[in-house]
Design an enzyme around this catalytic site. Structure first.
Site, PDB file in Angstrom:
ATOM      1  N   CYS A   1     -53.364  36.056  36.143  1.00  0.00           N
ATOM      2  CA  CYS A   1     -52.159  35.821  36.953  1.00  0.00           C
ATOM      3  C   CYS A   1     -51.139  34.995  36.186  1.00  0.00           C
ATOM      4  O   CYS A   1     -49.936  35.089  36.431  1.00  0.00           O
ATOM      5  CB  CYS A   1     -52.520  35.152  38.272  1.00  0.00           C
ATOM      6  SG  CYS A   1     -53.410  33.603  38.106  1.00  0.00           S
TER       7      CYS A   1
ATOM      8  N   ASN B   1     -39.516   5.943  19.951  1.00  0.00           N
ATOM      9  CA  ASN B   1     -40.215   4.911  19.211  1.00  0.00           C
ATOM     10  C   ASN B   1     -39.973   3.590  19.956  1.00  0.00           C
ATOM     11  O   ASN B   1     -38.827   3.180  20.160  1.00  0.00           O
ATOM     12  CB  ASN B   1     -39.638   4.867  17.791  1.00  0.00           C
ATOM     13  CG  ASN B   1     -39.975   3.592  17.058  1.00  0.00           C
ATOM     14  OD1 ASN B   1     -40.786   2.783  17.495  1.00  0.00           O
ATOM     15  ND2 ASN B   1     -39.341   3.399  15.914  1.00  0.00           N
TER      16      ASN B   1
END
Length: 489
Positions: free
Chosen positions: A146, A259
């Site tokens: 599916c 970061n």
């Protein structure tokens, strides 16, 4: 998410068989499955039959990547093969993915009889498309794919992309020779996949994907080409719609990362700040994404590179007690949560995992009763999330100690009132677990989501090795209210 099968959990096993079934290995964080390697294994099990023979005979060097050649799977050229078939007057039969059982299954024999038939044997007037392509053309058959259907349905909404996957230079009339081709994006390039038009049937009907109009065959043929790409129809059981969408569009999902130092230390590969890939993205879309290419520690990566260079991701889900009674949260579903604090004491309640059957029953045990299925669950199952967190281990590093390897097991208890609690060694000797944490691992917390039939379940949290001291917090989340209790006290 793990769906628990109670038939397996209550089946009768001998002690030796159970020891084998319940054996646990601690996870090796450096071990990872390679989707590409798995695909190649399946391709040489089912698809690539002629190619496999050449590899095994030494005619082709397997390290030379014999699977994709000049943008063609197994080097098969659609135009040349069709011209050859038309000239010979014989319909094409694919030597790499022939109409036999191995093209259907790689791990088992067909559980029922079937017959490979060409469309002109099934219907009087087969067509690739009937009245254009629509998401309503796509109907699932007996295959659990599916996820693939959902991706195809989305593909029909963009005809330019659809006709890249389903080229329009083919039909059941002009130059028909029993051969078709489709294109999928694979690891950086578009690959042309040739198939014959034999399709698996039973009782004169298609077994797998099909259109509502029996004369329309594009969905069944796309499914076959995708099955060939991955080695067999069975290889399509279970998957991610996102995976198929990438294969149908060639778009590399992007991940936005920051970061935490917020400085110029950023990714400098594909999709990094100012990289050539961004020139293909319209300025208005870059504005929506907030792209500024400043040295602020924020950058983008392709999902492929993210998976290559990062090996761990953490997701924080808010618990019910952290949600405020405000408009922002009033419409959000609330989890029911129960918590226990416990301890593993050497020679008392630190029995180790099920590998240590003689001491396993001494571990702390908790009984959870779930009664009401989730509102949105068509299978009348209940969702529970089990979270096991070890406490205070980071503070013990100065003593030479670190994280314990921890996990848990889940057992179905058919009739708690008819057996002695806590569960004893004989119970675990003859009873298979209904589920357990995905791994026993040396992390602070392990969690697992389960879909379970209503009933009573015992949770046994443990360290991997016996006789290790540790404190822990066990939490059980459920969509509906459940009752939970410690059964050691």
């Amino acid at each position: 998410m793990t769906t628990i099968n109670l038939e397996e959990a209550i089946a009768e096993y001998g002690p030796e068989e159970l020891d084998e079934l319940e054996a646990i290995e601690p996870v090796n964080l450096d071990t990872a499955n390679s989707p590409f390697a798995n695909m190649l294994i399946n391709m040489l099990e089912g698809g690539g039959r002629s190619m496999r023979a050449k590899v095994q005979s030494g005619e082709i060097d397997p390290s030379a990547q014999p699977y994709f050649e000049n943008g063609k799977l197994y080097g098969q050229d659609f135009q040349a093969l069709r011209e050859e078939a038309v000239a010979s007057g014989e319909l094409f039969t694919d030597p790499e993915f022939p109409p036999d059982e191995k093209s259907l299954y790689f791990s088992e024999s067909a559980p029922y009889s079937f017959e490979w038939m060409r469309p002109k044997e099934l219907v009087d007037n087969p067509m690739l498309f009937e009245g254009g392509a629509s998401r309503f053309d796509i109907n699932q058959g007996e295959l659990g794919d599916c996820w693939l259907l959902a991706a195809l349905a989305n593909l029909t909404l963009n005809k330019k992309l659809l006709y890249r996957v389903v080229p329009l230079d083919q039909s059941f009339t002009e130059d028909y020779a029993g051969i078709f081709h489709f294109q999928f994006w694979q690891y950086g390039e578009w690959i042309d996949v040739v198939i014959d038009d034999f399709l698996p049937t039973r009782g004169g009907k298609l077994m797998f994907m099909h259109s509502a109009d029996e004369n329309e065959l594009w969905t069944a043929l796309v499914e076959k080409a995708y099955a060939k790409l991955h080695g067999s129809y069975e290889s399509l059981k279970g998957g991610s719609t996102g995976e198929a969408m990438v294969d149908f569009t060639g778009q590399i999902p992007l991940v936005r990362i920051r970061n935490p130092w917020g400085n110029e230390a950023e990714w400098n590969g594909a999709w990094s700040d100012g990289s050539p890939e961004w020139q293909y993205i319209p300025d208005d879309e870059k504005e929506i994404l907030g792209i500024n290419f400043e040295h602020d520690g924020e950058f983008w990566m392709s999902y492929k590179d993210f998976m290559k260079y990062f090996d761990q991701i953490e997701i924080c889900n808010l618990t019910p007690d952290s949600l405020e009674d405000s408009e922002a949260f009033c419409d959000r579903p609330r989890w029911e949560v129960t918590s226990w604090e416990g301890v593993w004491l050497p020679d008392k309640s630190a029995g180790g995992c099920r590998n240590n059957l003689g001491s396993f029953a001494s571990n702390p045990q908790y009984l959870v009763n779930v009664e009401d299925p989730d509102d949105s669950d068509d299978d009348d199952l209940c969702t529970i999330i089990i979270s096991l967190m070890q406490k205070g281990r980071r503070a013990l590093r100065d003593e030479g100690l670190d994280m314990l390897t921890i996990g848990f097991a889940l057992y179905y208890v058919k009739d708690p009132g008819a057996i002695s609690l806590p569960l004893d060694t004989d119970f675990f000797r003859y009873t298979r677990s209904a589920g357990r944490s995905k791994a026993f691992i040396n992390m602070r917390e392990v969690s697992q989501r389960f879909r379970v039939p209503p009933g009573a379940y015992a949770i046994v949290p443990s360290t991997f090795n016996p006789n290790e001291f540790g404190q822990f917090l066990l939490r059980v989340f459920s969509e509906k209210k459940s009752t939970c209790e410690s059964i050691n006290e």
